[in-house]
Scaffold this motif. Sequence first.
Motif: not given
Length: 108
Positions: A91-108
């Motif tokens: 669950r924690l890995s999944m939430l971190n993956l969501i954060i990283d994916t959005v950051f990547s998409a938003v170019k942060i």
Amino acid sequence: MDFSAILDKLITDIAALAKSTVKNYATAAVTDAKQFIQESEDKLKRWTLLLANKQLTTEDFEWLVMSQKDLAKMEALKQSGLAMARIDAFRLSMLNLIIDTVFSAVKI
């Protein structure tokens, strides 16, 4: 920004995460992850747009996503008999993956 592309990438990446972390329970993990993403889609989309428009900081975004931890019930994994410690780790890995994916998409 194409939010549906972000969701598609999340599902693909979560499936890979499940195969590498909870191999024998990957199908249940993906089922649970899809359920969580479906239930959280409106919030994730709103937060992603706010982040992209610099109306949310990265810290705020991370906090908001992590605040959804209890909503990621992981019922299929629980029913499959996987130990709670491993369910929590996924669950924690999944939430971190969501954060990283959005950051990547938003170019942060």
